[in-house]
Write an enzyme that holds these catalytic residues in place. Structure first.
Site, PDB file in Angstrom:
ATOM      1  N   ASN A   1     -38.216 -63.838 -23.117  1.00 33.36           N
ATOM      2  CA  ASN A   1     -38.130 -63.857 -24.578  1.00 33.36           C
ATOM      3  C   ASN A   1     -39.341 -63.165 -25.173  1.00 33.36           C
ATOM      4  OD1 ASN A   1     -36.613 -64.680 -26.911  1.00 33.36           O
ATOM      5  ND2 ASN A   1     -38.285 -66.081 -27.397  1.00 33.36           N
TER       6      ASN A   1
ATOM      7  N   ALA B   1     -34.116 -66.581 -26.313  1.00 35.63           N
ATOM      8  CA  ALA B   1     -34.279 -68.024 -26.096  1.00 35.63           C
ATOM      9  C   ALA B   1     -33.799 -68.810 -27.312  1.00 35.63           C
ATOM     10  CB  ALA B   1     -35.750 -68.337 -25.800  1.00 35.63           C
ATOM     11  N   GLY B   2     -32.870 -68.214 -28.072  1.00 38.16           N
ATOM     12  CA  GLY B   2     -32.310 -68.901 -29.233  1.00 38.16           C
ATOM     13  C   GLY B   2     -31.083 -69.710 -28.849  1.00 38.16           C
TER      14      GLY B   2
ATOM     15  N   LYS C   1     -25.812 -73.861 -36.228  1.00 34.31           N
ATOM     16  CA  LYS C   1     -25.229 -74.476 -35.021  1.00 34.31           C
ATOM     17  C   LYS C   1     -25.907 -75.788 -34.621  1.00 34.31           C
ATOM     18  CE  LYS C   1     -23.287 -70.286 -32.981  1.00 34.31           C
ATOM     19  NZ  LYS C   1     -23.221 -69.398 -31.825  1.00 34.31           N
TER      20      LYS C   1
ATOM     21  N   LEU D   1     -24.035 -59.943 -26.015  1.00 33.36           N
ATOM     22  CA  LEU D   1     -23.394 -60.802 -27.009  1.00 33.36           C
ATOM     23  C   LEU D   1     -23.218 -60.119 -28.356  1.00 33.36           C
ATOM     24  CD1 LEU D   1     -24.048 -63.008 -24.912  1.00 33.36           C
ATOM     25  CD2 LEU D   1     -24.496 -64.547 -26.814  1.00 33.36           C
TER      26      LEU D   1
ATOM     27  N   ASP E   1     -18.940 -71.343 -26.952  1.00 32.07           N
ATOM     28  CA  ASP E   1     -19.638 -70.132 -26.483  1.00 32.07           C
ATOM     29  C   ASP E   1     -19.889 -70.212 -24.972  1.00 32.07           C
ATOM     30  OD1 ASP E   1     -19.935 -68.916 -29.021  1.00 32.07           O
ATOM     31  OD2 ASP E   1     -21.778 -70.018 -29.422  1.00 32.07           O
TER      32      ASP E   1
ATOM     33  N   SER F   1     -14.184 -63.246 -37.376  1.00 32.78           N
ATOM     34  CA  SER F   1     -13.357 -64.418 -37.058  1.00 32.78           C
ATOM     35  C   SER F   1     -12.153 -64.556 -37.975  1.00 32.78           C
ATOM     36  CB  SER F   1     -14.211 -65.691 -37.099  1.00 32.78           C
ATOM     37  OG  SER F   1     -15.067 -65.711 -35.990  1.00 32.78           O
TER      38      SER F   1
HETATM   39  P1  NDP Z   1     -31.098 -67.018 -32.576  1.00 31.12           P
HETATM   40  O1  NDP Z   1     -31.640 -66.632 -33.911  1.00 31.12           O
HETATM   41  O2  NDP Z   1     -30.936 -68.459 -32.248  1.00 31.12           O
HETATM   42  O3  NDP Z   1     -32.032 -66.360 -31.409  1.00 31.12           O
HETATM   43  C1  NDP Z   1     -32.375 -65.009 -31.456  1.00 31.12           C
HETATM   44  C2  NDP Z   1     -33.162 -64.633 -30.202  1.00 31.12           C
HETATM   45  O4  NDP Z   1     -33.327 -63.218 -30.210  1.00 31.12           O
HETATM   46  C3  NDP Z   1     -34.545 -65.227 -30.096  1.00 31.12           C
HETATM   47  O5  NDP Z   1     -34.841 -65.468 -28.745  1.00 31.12           O
HETATM   48  C4  NDP Z   1     -35.437 -64.113 -30.652  1.00 31.12           C
HETATM   49  O6  NDP Z   1     -36.719 -64.082 -30.077  1.00 31.12           O
HETATM   50  C5  NDP Z   1     -34.706 -62.888 -30.162  1.00 31.12           C
HETATM   51  N1  NDP Z   1     -34.954 -61.724 -31.013  1.00 31.12           N
HETATM   52  C6  NDP Z   1     -34.664 -61.601 -32.328  1.00 31.12           C
HETATM   53  N2  NDP Z   1     -35.003 -60.366 -32.756  1.00 31.12           N
HETATM   54  C7  NDP Z   1     -35.528 -59.710 -31.682  1.00 31.12           C
HETATM   55  C8  NDP Z   1     -36.069 -58.422 -31.510  1.00 31.12           C
HETATM   56  N3  NDP Z   1     -36.128 -57.543 -32.508  1.00 31.12           N
HETATM   57  N4  NDP Z   1     -36.513 -58.074 -30.284  1.00 31.12           N
HETATM   58  C9  NDP Z   1     -36.456 -58.957 -29.242  1.00 31.12           C
HETATM   59  N5  NDP Z   1     -35.971 -60.209 -29.358  1.00 31.12           N
HETATM   60  C10 NDP Z   1     -35.498 -60.567 -30.563  1.00 31.12           C
HETATM   61  O7  NDP Z   1     -29.703 -66.232 -32.459  1.00 31.12           O
HETATM   62  P2  NDP Z   1     -28.449 -66.566 -31.529  1.00 31.12           P
HETATM   63  O8  NDP Z   1     -28.924 -66.907 -30.175  1.00 31.12           O
HETATM   64  O9  NDP Z   1     -27.546 -67.532 -32.199  1.00 31.12           O
HETATM   65  O10 NDP Z   1     -27.671 -65.155 -31.541  1.00 31.12           O
HETATM   66  C11 NDP Z   1     -28.212 -64.008 -30.908  1.00 31.12           C
HETATM   67  C12 NDP Z   1     -27.238 -62.851 -31.037  1.00 31.12           C
HETATM   68  O11 NDP Z   1     -26.030 -63.140 -30.345  1.00 31.12           O
HETATM   69  C13 NDP Z   1     -26.816 -62.583 -32.491  1.00 31.12           C
HETATM   70  O12 NDP Z   1     -26.765 -61.176 -32.699  1.00 31.12           O
HETATM   71  C14 NDP Z   1     -25.437 -63.191 -32.588  1.00 31.12           C
HETATM   72  O13 NDP Z   1     -24.629 -62.543 -33.564  1.00 31.12           O
HETATM   73  C15 NDP Z   1     -24.907 -62.936 -31.176  1.00 31.12           C
HETATM   74  N6  NDP Z   1     -23.856 -63.891 -30.808  1.00 31.12           N
HETATM   75  C16 NDP Z   1     -22.610 -63.389 -30.512  1.00 31.12           C
HETATM   76  C17 NDP Z   1     -21.589 -64.237 -30.131  1.00 31.12           C
HETATM   77  C18 NDP Z   1     -20.252 -63.661 -29.823  1.00 31.12           C
HETATM   78  O14 NDP Z   1     -19.266 -64.413 -29.803  1.00 31.12           O
HETATM   79  N7  NDP Z   1     -20.150 -62.367 -29.557  1.00 31.12           N
HETATM   80  C19 NDP Z   1     -21.783 -65.704 -30.040  1.00 31.12           C
HETATM   81  C20 NDP Z   1     -23.127 -66.111 -30.358  1.00 31.12           C
HETATM   82  C21 NDP Z   1     -24.123 -65.229 -30.728  1.00 31.12           C
HETATM   83  P3  NDP Z   1     -37.984 -64.896 -30.675  1.00 31.12           P
HETATM   84  O15 NDP Z   1     -37.825 -66.309 -30.180  1.00 31.12           O
HETATM   85  O16 NDP Z   1     -39.122 -64.176 -30.059  1.00 31.12           O
HETATM   86  O17 NDP Z   1     -37.904 -64.777 -32.175  1.00 31.12           O
END
Ligand code: NDP
Length: 279
Positions: free
Chosen positions: A163, A140-141, A81, A224, A118, A31
């Site tokens: 998820n 599901a994050g 967030k 993403l 987003d 950014s």
């Molecule tokens: P969160 O931490 O809120 O959620 C992460 C999610 O990914 C959860 O559902 C988690 O599952 C799952 N997860 C994590 N590790 C694994 C794995 N090894 N295998 C399978 N599932 C997995 O993160 P965000 O939602 O905020 O972000 C997710 C990704 O998106 C990040 O890499 C972030 O950088 C990217 N992003 C990019 C943006 C862009 O502008 N390009 C904007 C926003 C996000 P569980 O619930 O089972 O732990």
């Protein structure tokens, strides 16, 4: 005490030319390079956009101190967030419905307005309207919540969510009106909202409910994640000739909307794209 070294008295409420991205960790963020190129392109040469590495325990007091230190606004990323939304005096309907904000704008009295850029960035980046179409969201994050909300608000006929820990997806689906699934199946769109692929690990597909050649089930693949080089998902989609929206496309899209909120200027998209893709 707030992260004082980030808040040196370069500005004031009356002279606010500072912007930044709050995260922990945040060193990987593109950014600053993207927003500084945009500021320069529109002639705001005295403005600066910086990394704001702030741990959760210092987040609230650091945000409260930003306007007085000359900040006009800030982007927010992992893991802040949800807290960012909770701290805001006002928020957009989208941010409230999603439960997370990635953009904070400070008014001249230090009041905080929260928005989620987003969600509109995802819809804007798609090669077709999601109206009447189906989508499979992985994760599901926070970003999955934004994606599911955005797709349904844009008229998607069905959004399915997978998820790793189904309980979290179950809650998201119940709250936002999506369908929980245990496996991947055909849909118009695939949206990866997990960080799988960040490290370009060859075993990426083992962590997801589908194989590389199954990406042909989708009309468009959205990842993403952005990494050095193509992510495994983007690579596999390209190999099959499936149209792709990658993490940099989305970074630029959400950043452009934030930029307009911060500065009141139109975002210089081409400069932002070039800067975001530079290593
Ligand atoms: P969160 O931490 O809120 O959620 C992460 C999610 O990914 C959860 O559902 C988690 O599952 C799952 N997860 C994590 N590790 C694994 C794995 N090894 N295998 C399978 N599932 C997995 O993160 P965000 O939602 O905020 O972000 C997710 C990704 O998106 C990040 O890499 C972030 O950088 C990217 N992003 C990019 C943006 C862009 O502008 N390009 C904007 C926003 C996000 P569980 O619930 O089972 O732990």
């Amino acid at each position: 005490m707030a992260a004082a070294h980030l808040l040196s008295a370069e500005g004031s409420l009356g002279d606010r030319t500072r912007l930044g991205v709050l995260g922990w960790p945040v060193a990987h963020s593109r950014s600053p390079q993207m927003h500084n190129a945009a500021l320069q392109a529109v002639g705001l040469s005295g403005w600066r956009y910086q990394l704001l590495p702030v741990p959760p325990e210092l987040f609230a007091e650091t945000v409260a101190a930003l306007p007085q230190a000359g900040f006009r606004g800030a982007n927010v990323t992992i893991p802040h967030k949800q807290t960012a939304l909770a701290l805001a005096d006002e928020a957009s309907d989208a941010a409230r419905a999603i439960g997370a904000a990635n953009t904070l704008v400070f008014d001249e009295h230090g009041g905080i307005y929260a928005e989620n850029t987003d969600a509109p960035a995802l819809i804007d980046a798609l090669p077709f309207s999601p109206e009447g179409r189906t989508a499979l969201v992985l994760g599901a994050g926070g970003s999955a919540r934004a994606a599911v909300w955005a797709l349904l608000a844009a008229g998607a006929s069905e959004v399915r969510v997978w998820n790793r820990h189904p309980i979290r997806a179950e809650e998201l689906c119940a709250e936002l009106g999506a369908q929980l699934v245990a496996d991947a199946g055909p849909a118009d769109l695939l949206v990866n909202c997990t960080p799988v692929g960040l490290d370009a690990e060859p075993a990426a597909f083992k962590q997801l409910p589908l194989e590389a050649d199954e990406l042909a089930m989708f009309e468009c693949v959205v990842d993403l994640v952005y990494a050095h080089g193509e992510t495994p998902l983007v690579q596999a989609a390209h190999a099959l000739g499936v149209p792709v929206v990658d993490g940099i496309d989305l970074l630029v899209g959400q950043g452009a909307i934030s930029f307009e909120r911060f500065t009141g200027r139109s975002a210089p998209l081409q400069e932002m794209r070039t800067a975001a893709r530079a290593r």
